[in-house]
Design an enzyme around this catalytic site. Structure first.
Site, mmCIF file in Angstrom:
data_model
loop_
_atom_site.group_PDB
_atom_site.id
_atom_site.type_symbol
_atom_site.label_atom_id
_atom_site.label_comp_id
_atom_site.label_asym_id
_atom_site.label_seq_id
_atom_site.Cartn_x
_atom_site.Cartn_y
_atom_site.Cartn_z
ATOM 1 N NE ARG B 103 -75.789 -3.543 68.986
ATOM 2 C CZ ARG B 103 -74.838 -4.419 69.321
ATOM 3 N NH1 ARG B 103 -74.845 -4.983 70.525
ATOM 4 N NH2 ARG B 103 -73.884 -4.738 68.478
ATOM 5 C CD GLU B 142 -69.779 -4.499 71.144
ATOM 6 O OE1 GLU B 142 -70.614 -4.210 70.285
ATOM 7 O OE2 GLU B 142 -69.220 -5.597 71.204
ATOM 8 C CD GLU B 317 -69.741 -8.722 73.742
ATOM 9 O OE1 GLU B 317 -69.752 -8.924 72.505
ATOM 10 O OE2 GLU B 317 -70.526 -7.951 74.308
ATOM 11 C CD GLN B 366 -82.813 -15.795 63.777
ATOM 12 O OE1 GLN B 366 -83.203 -16.836 63.283
ATOM 13 N NE2 GLN B 366 -83.621 -14.803 64.086
ATOM 14 C CG HIS B 368 -72.890 -14.253 67.660
ATOM 15 N ND1 HIS B 368 -72.188 -15.020 68.554
ATOM 16 C CD2 HIS B 368 -72.153 -13.135 67.485
ATOM 17 C CE1 HIS B 368 -71.085 -14.384 68.902
ATOM 18 N NE2 HIS B 368 -71.035 -13.245 68.259
#
Lengths: 656, 656, 656
Positions: B103, B142, B317, B366, B368
């Site tokens: 990303r 972010e 978050e 995965q 998290h």
């Protein structure tokens, strides 16, 4: 004599005259200028703007100063890099081009740059070669600094191929010399040879050695052309020097690099170099010396440069306060500017020039102290320089003094190359080995001449120490043969042939005429995992590098923990087959000095001695006062029997 | 209010409604969606597939939730990268293109990407700008995470040249401003300027500063275009926010970045950030906090974001369990999800949204945690959220509360740039200096407003603390002048001009009207090699960064081990010329607070206080219960006088 | 039997015959040659020069030696690299081509190289396939050494796309399998797939897993073609082997890689491997073993290779003295060459060949010891080999012996890939986890079969230990189901699906039929920050990796400090949900062995046992003599009840 480094182009022309007068008033003799000024001297190819430089030199000269003129080849300007992009070097770790924007952005193998650099050097020499106020010349600036000796450029590759062809004649000879049959590395033609980078695993050490030699030769070739360009136009009496960085750090044959100079200069930054040297030392070892520098580091470099210079030498840049480039940059302890200056003279310097006149408030070095602060006030170093000026008058003229030290310590670039190329044990680092031997000698109060192994005569030295001579050539062996002192060799000596094979008949190969043993195996240990050493009924430590030797008919001097020979004596030669603790080295040296009739003065870590002529200098690195180890008849020239913290005492006497 | 982050595109459509209902039942108000969904919203350029998003929003809205819609510009899809490869950024360390596959693979200087990102943002806003259930917008995600502020792309280089031309007008002005005469770095035209990377040694700090400013400006410019694209279509009442990572980590001017937002959001991961922060701390320091996070780290970021937001702000978050990205990822101690949530509200949050609703079993995150486990069962965080929902009802409406803290702490991006660019000592790190000052204030039980230096008014603060203001501009000096509290400046303040030269007349330059001293030298020390500090008859430690000052007519408040001034007082201003131990800082602050009539409550490391309105919050980070430092008349709203392990107490009272 | 590695091309032809005779006189049977000789066998494409090789083989054979012939594909010569530059691999960290100049400079995905390597292998096999003196073949050399399994070349990328198309059929299936909806990572076609390198942050773990599988498949494919090329021409009785490096270090499916071989060989360098393994161990842990190697490391590799080989296996290269490639290279303790040789036979070796015959004085490995020194004298290893020759006669023919160990330990490449790809905690390293379990078994005096998880039957083992089975496939589950011993699983077992998602219904996923629990969370801790573990009334340590489990109906065997289940028992299966200290593991194993009727012999760190047939071997790694743990009826074959320092004892008895 004293001097200073000055950049007229950094300051308004109206203050030049006042600056010059203040320099003179302070007692300075020399002022170095010009070495980064290419951009201001030539605005585009052939379009010179000498006028400001003319005025700067005149202004300085008229104030009674002598000018040292630096050729500006360390900083080719932007227009030149754009016009000739092939002058830029290539990083040997990443393969990336190293671009304009800092300094030293040129490739020693670029023929284009050689022409350009010769052109500007010659032009400058032509203009100022007969200038009354120009006393001498400095070539370039700190050659090889910033890891620039090697480049992975196409220019370097092409030149390396030619160099190989010249050295080996035929590719078959090269294949044989390097042992390329190993791993099917044989070449069919010189055009196939690549640089020894970017491979899957390690390349042939002989390949890397050849490239190291080539890279060193390229630097020397470049430098010789620069020297010649100056000499072609320099007036009578104008000398040529170059300011080297610590000789152990460049990977260059320093003897070759400096051969064409009238004398050698050195840039002395005791705190920055020591912070780097002791980066991993525990705080308790570092803190006592963080504002003085390691007690033996500047001295090592002074003695090395004196050895290269074959007599008089200069400190061209002397740290006058905190610098900007080490991981940590303490201020010098009070008195250290004076201390370092006198130390340089004690070790034979003819001139110490401070870097820089005034702290410049802009660009990369704005946090580097000067003799003046950025606000034009006197920096803390100023009164210390005033003191030195007074004291130098007391010392008298030292220029004629050039007697030998009782001890010679031999160094050579090949031993460093061998270590870099063949990292057989992470605990063996050639510069650290040299430093340990040197430190042991100095801790015994001994003066030491550090000499480049090779064609330097060794006769007259009572003790000749070679911490390692990994790849001694015929010339070196010849000078050893012709010498008449005791010989002390450290481990790894004679390890390799000139083409990086194990020496014929095993190490020490060509040194076997002095050390008739065979090194049949080497083991390297983690620095924190040591073995024992028995010597003269005492126990010491052996570690990092340990050789198993067949001692033959020699006298076994020390043994490992298992009784195997660790050091031997044969005739006038001693061989220590392992790295050891400091105590062992000192113990061996004390006995050899006794045998050679060299008086020793064991010293604490914070006290060092050095003699010059009939003067004895004592340097106190402690923050407490200490007693000078002077004989009762000593006549003190500077200071007295009680040396102040960080202080210096100088005396005359028959004996210490 | 509470919320959650949700990715309908990750789950079968048939479970969306049940998910929505469970969110509502849990007591959540907001649900953020969409911020990585570009690939599912536009299959190729212009071919939109809004229908699934329509259904997702409707489903959530019909369950009574308010949607926060993220624009998906953090993840341009593969087809876009293939069509417009010039959008990809270039690594400033390696020079390598940073490719599709994770990303944030876009360049802030790519005009192509600016157009594309504006296009998708506008299209989304057009479609959902008047949607009943969409409460507001989140731009991108972010920004600048993963070291993306700077890029070494051709696009960045070309834009930087234009930026330079706009800032400096003429290349001569740029040369003068940067001091390019040094090392012959002068340019003849703006087209010659390269990025400050890939050079032989360090580039001009002024060059690097300019590039930092430019890079920050590019991010702000990009973000402002995104905000405008949304606002052009957003319905009345729809607000725009952005979720920033810890403000100290991006190298961006956070005040500029967030200026166009309605409020600022923050992504709060106390354990992961603390594991990174304390990576080299000894186990004995780290273990007590490995499951709570450092007691001051989340608070620092909360107070920073509140300062940027000028009032209400969100946690967009919130870590709900172990995360996946730190070197070590412990589970939170029992109760910490509730603890962190209440802490955010105590520090002024308007909403806390958990990341994520359900742990996703595939792809990068995965491991998290979510509020639900991958098997759809309630994760350990769930009952803690239920508890928070109950407790928030007890707290009442806090939205109107926005009073000032007694203490303001000033931060600015330029001080971080100065530190990054001029690493004069490895022991000085600007974020760590800020953190030390902040921690000292918090350990005294003080509420702190962290404010971006600049055009933020400072009147009304009883104490204004600037740990470092390395390059204060006129605006900042003006707000200080207009303030009426005590001023405390840390070292390196006023060190540089706006173009990275040493301040005129020496540091603190423009701050000399408050601190009439001159910093005549700086020394930096290894962190483990300290010097002494005498203050109020007690001995403290000074280290890492130590300035030598001319104290002029000021009152000398503390001295170094050699008696030289280390801290001074002049009028309402105190200047500490060195980094120190925590004890010294606290000692100074206690006296200043007494003078300013600010009550202090010295706290153990495991207890922290924060007030909001008439509520006092106490946070126990210990695994043992502790006593709340409440006055006798305290009326407890949550918990009681004895706070359980990892617990929270909230009370009303006249005084603590 | 014993052998040696020899390079006739390194030595003058006139000494070959004498070398051969000395090998034979020493008692050697096999001699390996040829594996780096491509450059001398083919001077340009198709121009072969077999004659010298003919003479070398004849000379060796006529002396009574059997030749192992290596195909030279590890070192393509320069002419080949120049003609086919696409054979060169690309570094996955830097993106840079890895050039000619060392070895292994080829890309497993290069179709060009596959053809060339097959061609030279076939040509060699054609020439020597029916040669009387050629006993067998070695393919290539140390495949995957020097981090060559993965390459970032265009060839790798193109082949990976095809591999993906074959595995997933449609790009939609790939998107679904990888979870590419996350972060908009979906592809529209296989042609869009890039290698998982050079991105902004981490790529999809499923993407990386696929590339790991692909890279492993490419190595296996390459190797299978090489095997087939040899077999097509090899004479009857000629076997094919390959010399692998420690199986845990290559990232390859070792079972697949070795499947086509007649048996597997291993290159055993105990000191170098141990120096790397224990690089960060404190000196007190390392020093006792620096000249013996870690007591369990060589054994681990021996047992691993025996498991791959399904019976007889070889040491193809045995360290005979100091090597040249580790950070530190000690000499072996006296007796260790004999010790390691007997140890290999105890662990089932059929032959041990020393590397190398004579230390070669040139090129990369000149500091690597041989049986002879560079000056042709006997190196220290020589008399130890003579001793082994005598002792092997005492042991008798062990070739028929192949009984099972009581304990099987399961390993698989996927668990290593999972760990490399998902570094959830820096303290979990799969090879270290396996090593800890193996070490605990060996410290109890147990023989262990290390088996690749998969289609290897497990029946007959009394205890089956899987330190981690992160991604067990159906086949593995089937063999576990069909087994009849006790099962012990370590943490992270069953963590992932075959496409790198969290296992369905949470871990341990497909292992839930043995371990009916759910892993609802994982926490990872810094290695120096541990928690407690309660087991059998005693206190142990749990750390690095700790799972929170729902224990369901299982028996809770051990608990964390907070009472939560840390290990459970269900039927014959035990699950340990955390990494622990060694003491806990041993304690659990002692109880399981008691239950399984496996006798244990707790041993000090310096003593190890191994049985082969009716022989018991005891290995003393201490520098002091020790007592052999033999029963009273023991009949000693080698040594006696008191084992000398670094010594070995072998005895026959009914029980130990």
């Amino acid at each position: 004599m004293l001097g200073v480094c000055y950049y007229p182009e950094h300051w308004p022309e109206q203050i030049w005259a006042r600056d010059a007068q203040r320099m003179r008033d302070l007692g300075l003799t020399y002022v170095r200028i010009g070495e980064f000024a290419w951009g201001r001297l030539e605005k585009s190819e052939g379009q010179f703007t000498w006028e400001w430089m003319d005025r700067a030199i005149d202004t300085l000269g008229e104030a009674g100063l002598k000018v040292v003129l630096g050729t500006p080849t360390a900083t080719p300007p932007k227009w030149l890099c754009e016009k000739y992009p092939d002058i830029l070097p290539v990083d040997t770790h990443t393969g990336q081009r190293r671009d304009f924007g800092s300094r030293r952005h040129y490739d020693f193998s670029s023929e284009t740059y050689l022409v350009q650099a010769e052109r500007i050097s010659a032009a400058m020499a032509q203009r100022y070669g007969s200038h009354l106020h120009v006393a001498g010349w400095q070539t370039d600036n700190e050659l090889c600094c910033h890891d620039t000796t090697q480049s992975a450029s196409p220019a370097a590759r092409d030149a390396f191929r030619i160099w190989c062809a010249e050295r080996y004649g035929t590719v078959e000879a090269l294949n044989a010399a390097w042992g390329n049959v190993f791993w099917s590395m044989e070449y069919d033609s010189f055009d196939q040879i690549e640089l020894p980078f970017f491979t899957v695993c390690e390349t042939n050490p002989a390949h890397r050695l050849a490239f190291r030699r080539f890279a060193s030769d390229q630097v020397v070739r470049f430098h010789d052309v620069m020297i010649a360009a100056i000499r072609a136009h320099a007036g009578e009496g104008q000398w040529v020097t170059h300011n080297i960085i610590p000789p152990a750090t460049t990977g260059v044959d320093n003897a070759g690099l400096t051969r064409g100079l009238d004398f050698v200069s050195y840039d002395n930054y005791p705190l920055g170099f020591s912070d780097q040297l002791m980066a991993r030392a525990p705080a308790s070892d570092w803190q006592p010396f963080m504002r003085t520098g390691h007690p033996d580091l500047a001295a090592l470099n002074f003695d090395s440069v004196r050895g290269l210079s074959k007599g008089a030498w200069w400190v061209m840049e002397q740290q006058p306060g905190p610098v900007n480039w080490a991981p940590h940059n303490p201020r010098p302890a009070p008195g250290m500017i004076r201390h370092w200056t006198l130390q340089a003279f004690a070790h034979g310097a003819a001139c110490v020039a401070y870097f820089r006149w005034r702290q410049v408030p802009f660009a990369q070095e704005q946090m580097h102290a000067g003799l003046l602060r950025p606000d034009d006030q006197r920096a803390p170093a100023w009164p210390e320089v005033e003191q030195v000026v007074r004291e130098m008058a007391l010392l008298g003229d030292l220029s004629a003094v050039s007697e030998k030290a009782p001890v010679a310590l031999l160094v050579d670039p090949a031993s460093a190359w061998v270590d870099d190329i063949e990292r057989q044990g992470a605990g063996y680092r050639y510069p650290a080995v040299v430093f340990q031997y040197y430190g042991a000698l100095r801790a015994l109060g001994l003066d030491v001449d550090i000499l480049p192994a090779g064609d330097v005569p060794l006769d007259g030295y009572k003790l000749i120490v070679a911490p390692t001579l990994a790849m001694p050539d015929e010339t070196t062996v010849g000078t050893l043969r012709a010498s008449d002192g005791l010989l002390l060799f450290g481990p790894r000596s004679g390890a390799k042939t000139q083409e990086f094979s194990i020496s014929d008949g095993l190490p020490p190969g060509p040194l076997r005429e002095f050390v008739p043993v065979k090194v049949i195996a080497v083991e390297t240990l983690r620095p924190d995992c040591t073995g024992g050493l028995h010597y003269q009924g005492e126990h010491f430590e052996s570690g990092r590098w340990r050789e198993t030797i067949e001692a033959g008919d020699t006298e076994i001097v020390a043994t490992y923990e298992d009784g195997a020979p660790a050091a031997i004596r044969s005739g006038r030669s001693t061989y220590i087959a392992t790295l050891t603790d400091d105590a062992f080295l000192k113990s061996v040296l004390v006995r050899l000095c006794a045998e050679a009739n060299i008086p020793v003065t064991p010293l604490p870590p914070t006290l060092r001695l050095r003699r010059r002529g009939d003067l004895s200098f004592a340097f106190n690195l402690s923050d407490e006062s200490t007693h000078a180890p002077a004989s009762e008849d000593a006549e003190f020239v500077i200071g007295g029997r009680q040396i102040e913290p960080f202080g210096v005492a100088v005396w005359r006497s028959a004996a210490i």
